[in-house]
Every structure is written in structure tokens, then in C-alpha cells.
Enzyme design. Structure first.
Site, mmCIF file in Angstrom:
data_model
loop_
_atom_site.group_PDB
_atom_site.id
_atom_site.type_symbol
_atom_site.label_atom_id
_atom_site.label_comp_id
_atom_site.label_asym_id
_atom_site.label_seq_id
_atom_site.Cartn_x
_atom_site.Cartn_y
_atom_site.Cartn_z
ATOM 1 N N HIS A 110 0.628 -0.980 -0.200
ATOM 2 C CA HIS A 110 0.001 0.244 0.026
ATOM 3 C C HIS A 110 0.655 1.617 0.040
ATOM 4 O O HIS A 110 0.434 2.011 0.185
ATOM 5 C CB HIS A 110 -0.989 -0.525 1.195
ATOM 6 N N ARG A 148 -1.556 18.505 1.831
ATOM 7 C CA ARG A 148 -0.184 18.561 2.605
ATOM 8 C C ARG A 148 0.325 18.283 0.853
ATOM 9 O O ARG A 148 -0.218 17.529 0.005
ATOM 10 C CB ARG A 148 -0.078 18.275 3.425
HETATM 11 P P1 ADP Z 1 -3.640 5.150 3.605
HETATM 12 O O1 ADP Z 1 -4.419 6.552 4.081
HETATM 13 O O2 ADP Z 1 -3.285 3.716 5.364
HETATM 14 O O3 ADP Z 1 -2.749 5.404 3.201
HETATM 15 P P2 ADP Z 1 -6.397 4.232 1.453
HETATM 16 O O4 ADP Z 1 -7.037 4.314 2.236
HETATM 17 O O5 ADP Z 1 -5.231 5.527 1.289
HETATM 18 O O6 ADP Z 1 -4.524 4.109 3.104
HETATM 19 O O7 ADP Z 1 -5.461 3.295 1.583
HETATM 20 C C1 ADP Z 1 -3.598 3.077 0.739
HETATM 21 C C2 ADP Z 1 -4.124 1.795 -0.460
HETATM 22 O O8 ADP Z 1 -4.966 1.082 -0.348
HETATM 23 C C3 ADP Z 1 -4.865 2.580 -1.443
HETATM 24 O O9 ADP Z 1 -4.371 3.030 -2.540
HETATM 25 C C4 ADP Z 1 -4.912 0.710 -2.836
HETATM 26 O O10 ADP Z 1 -4.022 0.283 -3.321
HETATM 27 C C5 ADP Z 1 -5.594 0.047 -1.206
HETATM 28 N N1 ADP Z 1 -7.142 0.736 -0.920
HETATM 29 C C6 ADP Z 1 -7.692 1.082 -0.424
HETATM 30 N N2 ADP Z 1 -9.084 0.794 0.343
HETATM 31 C C7 ADP Z 1 -9.221 -0.004 -1.091
HETATM 32 C C8 ADP Z 1 -10.648 -0.435 -1.040
HETATM 33 N N3 ADP Z 1 -11.218 -0.266 -0.921
HETATM 34 N N4 ADP Z 1 -10.187 -1.921 -1.700
HETATM 35 C C9 ADP Z 1 -9.347 -1.825 -2.297
HETATM 36 N N5 ADP Z 1 -7.894 -1.128 -2.066
HETATM 37 C C10 ADP Z 1 -7.859 -0.422 -0.957
#
Ligand code: ADP
Length: 502
Positions: free
Chosen positions: A235, A292
Site C-alpha cells: 500500500h 499537504r
Molecule cells: P492510507 O491512508 O493508509 O494510505 P488509503 O485509504 O489511502 O490508506 O489506501 C491505501 C491503498 O490501499 C490504496 O492506494 C489502495 O491500493 C488500497 N485500498 C484502500 N482501500 C481500498 C479498497 N476499498 N479497495 C481496494 N483497495 C483499497
């Protein structure tokens, strides 16, 4: 108008911010911990203040120390960079109270977007599509199970306060639901001090696409198009590009409008990023907002031709945005590779230590945002990202070729880096074809992690070996060399190097 900016950060981003300050005739102030005494950001700033021991919770994360340095130096603004205090609502408020301009949004925007559940509720109200799921924290596990069966597996259990990929669990099997809720909760509590978790439908073949936003304090807001960030490991982004190879003009226009709406829903000002998740059919959903500057902001700068840090400073100065949406367009293609001091062949273990030899690539369309140098000792205490290599070219195909060449010419010895791994990414068919999603690294792991045939990465050794061979031949043929019988200094060098290497 802002005359002097304290940069509450280190490494490449501190230097990046200083570059814009210098161009704008603004003085820059660095802060540094014990481990960063010899850091490049300290050398490049107009002034530098020591703020304590190496661990960031005793230096870069201590608001009092940052404020104190700002007051001592007479800085009238603080740029937080990314990480550290950049998304800390209290710190934004504190700066205001102290009469120092925080180059970022106010605490309302940071708080609303920093809590994923509140952000989802706010987006729904604003008419921005969110990933199907709950809008309240899970209280009753039975009800959660019922709900998951209704929307169907797989789902993600996510921490409301989550960030950096932490507090997130993918659930594929009904038997895992309760355990996953507990695991996500305890990770969230440990990492963020808040155990609220909620449910999101898992999006199949997910693409991470984000929009860059700029807004002024007068309520004008524009987007600077998208960045494709689907090359991820655990991620975390590894390679970013703009435009996205998946995008169509129609969807881009629609998503851009939603991104601006999302920012306006929290009266946002400054630079920010709206992250979306998109499936193969180009259905997209709001994921979160980063309030940011992003690590990957240079790809937008290269394609749109706008200096985002300069714009942040202009907004902080209360100026109107310089452009309207119709003045902005994407030109060519940009790719960014994050270079880490880590060993891809050994489960990406961090590889701190002394850099023996450092040479960054140069040339048309190549940008290098870094901070390390030959002889620099990479400290253990911080993120192992040592630089970002960004290329721009007229087309995606040319940009990939340019990036391959630039990575090939990037020489770092003494520590392990992710350069070879990144070269492999540039050679992977799915990446070259622009047909990849967030599973890309996992799906191509075998190819990406197979040892690369040796190449003159250690080109000094190869050169020395050839030269020794040449000298031996000359000697065998009893030809007087230019050294007049004395050992060649090159040969001596070669011998020393061989001993060190062996
Ligand atoms: P963080 O704030 O911890 O970075 P995010 O919500 O931005 O978490 O998600 C990080 C990554 O996790 C995304 O870029 C994607 O690859 C994966 N991800 C998050 N939510 C989903 C979802 N509902 N379905 C599929 N992949 C997801």
C-alpha cells in the site's frame, strides 16, 4: 509578504522547498537533529537551528522546538513539507496563535479530512462518490457481519484514523471477519490512539488515481489533473506517473470536478491531493484527501508546468490563484521513481550506512530531487527514501525509455538501493503497456525480484580490471610504459579497490 520561511522537515523535501524560496527571494531556515548535522538541507539553508536528538519524536515532531526556532530566526512562516507535523491540526492552530503563517490548510480542513469516517460523511454530503461501505464506526460486530454479507465479500476493514497503509485489513472469507475487525482495531489503537474502524467494499483490480488541487483563501479552486500511483508495495507508492494510462478525457473532466468539489467542501486552501480508487471500468470513488504537498508532486509540476511550492507560498501570502481551470493543461508525460536505501533482494530491508560513490543522472528532461552525496552517512532514524528521480518526455513511451536510461546512469555504491528493482519495473510488460493496477508488483514479483544480469553498475571496478589487464599485457611485451618503471597510480588504485571489494 513572507520574507523568511522555516522548513520543519529534512531530506529531499526540505531542499525542494528551499529551491522555490531562493527563486522567490525568500530566506530559508533549516532545523536539524543530531543525526542530521551533516545533512545537505542544513548546508543549503540561509540559517540552521539544532532542535535536539535524532529520534523524530524528540526533534522534528516537537512543535515547541519548531516554534522556538522560528521565533529565534524571525521566520514569518513555516513550511511543514510532508510527514512529521504536516497534517497535524494542532500545529496549524499553534502557528496561527503564535502569529506565524502555516503553509498549509487550517485545522478544520485537516481534522475533517484526517478522519476517514468524517471525510466519507462530508464527501457524501458534497455529492462526491465514495467507496460503498459504512459511514459510522463499527460498534456491533453482529451487525457488521450482516452488513458485509449484504454488500458481499471481499471487503476492507479500515481504521478511521489510518494512514501509511496501517490499520487496514482485507477480508476475503466470512470466517475471517471478526478476527480482522479485532486486528484492525488493535493496530489502529497502537498506531493512532483511536480504534474506530469501518467497512469498505474491496474494489477489484484497483487503480490508485489522485488529483492535485490548488485553492486560494478567497475560495477559488482548480485541479492540476491526475497522477497514477498504482505501482505500490504494501500500500505504499513506488512509481508515479502523469497522465494516467487508464484515463479518458471524459472521466478526467468529471473526476477533476469532483476533486475540486471535495476540496471546497472543507473550505480548503493551499495545495492538496484528492485520492480516488478506480476499477477497470473507470468507476471511481473518493478514498481520502492528503492535506499537504505529496512526495510525488513533481510529476504534476513537470506535466503542467506549475511550481507547486511557489503556489503554496502565494496562497499563504493571501494572493489570488494565478490561473483559472481553463488556463491549465497537461503537456507530455512524466514518471517518478522513488529511490530507497533498501535491499530489494533481501525483503526490502533498510540499508543505512555510508555512501561511497554517488552520481546522479543528468540530461534533457531529467529531474533529481535528492539530498545525499558521496561520503554521506544515511541515518537509521528516518524514512529510507534517499531521492526521487523524475523524467519528462513528449510521450509515455519516450518517458519510460528516458527513465530506463536515467536509472542506468544513476550510480550509488556503498549501500543497497532499489535502483535495479525500478529498472525491472520499467521493463515489465504490464507497465510498458500501461495495463497495471495496485496488484502489479505482487503479480510480477518473480520477474521484478529475479537477479539482474551483472552490468557496469560497479563500473569503476570493470574499468580498473580492463586497465590492469592492459598494463599487464604491456609489461609482458616489455614495452616501456609512460610510468617509467614506477607503478601506475591507476594500477595502485585498482589494487586497493580490489582488496576493498574482495
Ligand atoms: P492510507 O491512508 O493508509 O494510505 P488509503 O485509504 O489511502 O490508506 O489506501 C491505501 C491503498 O490501499 C490504496 O492506494 C489502495 O491500493 C488500497 N485500498 C484502500 N482501500 C481500498 C479498497 N476499498 N479497495 C481496494 N483497495 C483499497
Amino acid at each position: 509578504m513572507i520574507q523568511k520561511i522555516l522548513i520543519a522537515n529534512r531530506g529531499e523535501i526540505a531542499i525542494r522547498v528551499m529551491r522555490s524560496c531562493r527563486e522567490m527571494g525568500i530566506k530559508s531556515v533549516a532545523v536539524y537533529s543530531d543525526a542530521d548535522r551533516g545533512s545537505m538541507h542544513v548546508r543549503l539553508a540561509d540559517e540552521a537551528y539544532h532542535i535536539g536528538p535524532s529520534p523524530s519524536n524528540e526533534s522534528y515532531l516537537v512543535a515547541d522546538k519548531i516554534i522556538d526556532a522560528a521565533k529565534k530566526s524571525g521566520a514569518d512562516a513555516i513550511h511543514p513539507g510532508y510527514g512529521f507535523l504536516s497534517e497535524n491540526a494542532e500545529f496549524s492552530d499553534r502557528c496561527k496563535k503564535e502569529g506565524i503563517e502555516f503553509i498549509g490548510p487550517d485545522s478544520f480542513a485537516i481534522n475533517t479530512m484526517g478522519d476517514k469516517i468524517t471525510a466519507r460523511q462530508t464527501m457524501i454530503k458534497a455529492g462526491v462518490p465514495v467507496v460503498p461501505g459504512t459511514t459510522e464506526p463499527i460498534v456491533d460486530e453482529e451487525k457488521a457481519i450482516e452488513y458485509i454479507h449484504k454488500i458481499g465479500l471481499p471487503v476492507m476493514i479500515k481504521a478511521s484514523a489510518g494512514g501509511g497503509g496501517k490499520g487496514m485489513r482485507l477480508v476475503k472469507d466470512a470466517a475471517e471477519i471478526v478476527n480482522s475487525i479485532h486486528a484492525a482495531r488493535s493496530e489502529a489503537l497502537n498506531s493512532f490512539g483511536n480504534d474506530a474502524v469501518y467497512i469498505e467494499k474491496y474494489i477489484d483490480s484497483p487503480h490508485h488515481i489522485e488529483f492535485q488541487i490548488l485553492a486560494d483563501k478567497q475560495g477559488n479552486a482548480v485541479h492540476l489533473f491526475e497522477r497514477e500511483c498504482s505501482v505500490q508495495r504494501r500500500h505504499q507508492k513506488v512509481v508515479e506517473e502523469s497522465p494516467s494510462p487508464l484515463m479518458t478525457q471524459k472521466v478526467r473532466t468529471e473526476m477533476g470536478k469532483h476533486a475540486v468539489k471535495a476540496a471546497q467542501a472543507v473550505n480548503y486552501y493551499g495545495a492538496g491531493t484528492i485520492e480516488f480508487i478506480m476499477d477497470d471500468n473507470l468507476n471511481y470513488y473518493f478514498l481520502e484527501m492528503n492535506t499537504r504537498l505529496q512526495v510525488e508532486h513533481p510529476v504534476t509540476e513537470m506535466v503542467v508546468g506549475v511550481d507547486l511550492v511557489r503556489q503554496q507560498i502565494n496562497v499563504a501570502n493571501g494572493l489570488d490563484l494565478e490561473f483559472k481551470q481553463e488556463d491549465l493543461f497537461q503537456k507530455g508525460h512524466a514518471i517518478e521513481c522513488r529511490i530507497y536505501a533498501e535491499d530489494a533482494d533481501n525483503n526490502f530491508m533498510p540499508s543505512p550506512g555510508v555512501i561511497k560513490h554517488f552520481r546522479e543522472p543528468l540530461g534533457l528532461g531529467i529531474r533529481h530531487d535528492g539530498y545525499v552525496y558521496s561520503g554521506y552517512n544515511i541515518p537509521l532514524f528516518y524514512d529510507p527514501m534517499i531521492s526521487k528521480l523524475i523524467v519528462w518526455a513528449k510521450s509515455r513511451d519516450e518517458a519510460i525509455k528516458r527513465m530506463k536510461g536515467a536509472l542506468y546512469n544513476y550510480k550509488i555504491t556503498g549501500i543497497k538501493t532499489s535502483i535495479k528493482f525500478l529498472e525491472r519495473i520499467m521493463e515489465t510488460k504490464d507497465f510498458v503497456d500501461g495495463k497495471y493496477n495496485t496488484h502489479f508488483i505482487q503479480e510480477n514479483e518473480k520477474f521484478l525480484l529475479s537477479p539482474k544480469p551483472s552490468r557496469p553498475q560497479d563500473e569503476d571496478m570493470a574499468m580498473v580490471a580492463t586497465f590492469i589487464n592492459y598494463l599487464d599485457k604491456l609489461e609482458k611485451n616489455s614495452i616501456q610504459t609512460a610510468t617509467n618503471g614506477h607503478a601506475s597510480p591507476w594500477r595502485e588504485f585498482g589494487r586497493k579497490r580490489s582488496i576493498i571489494r574482495l
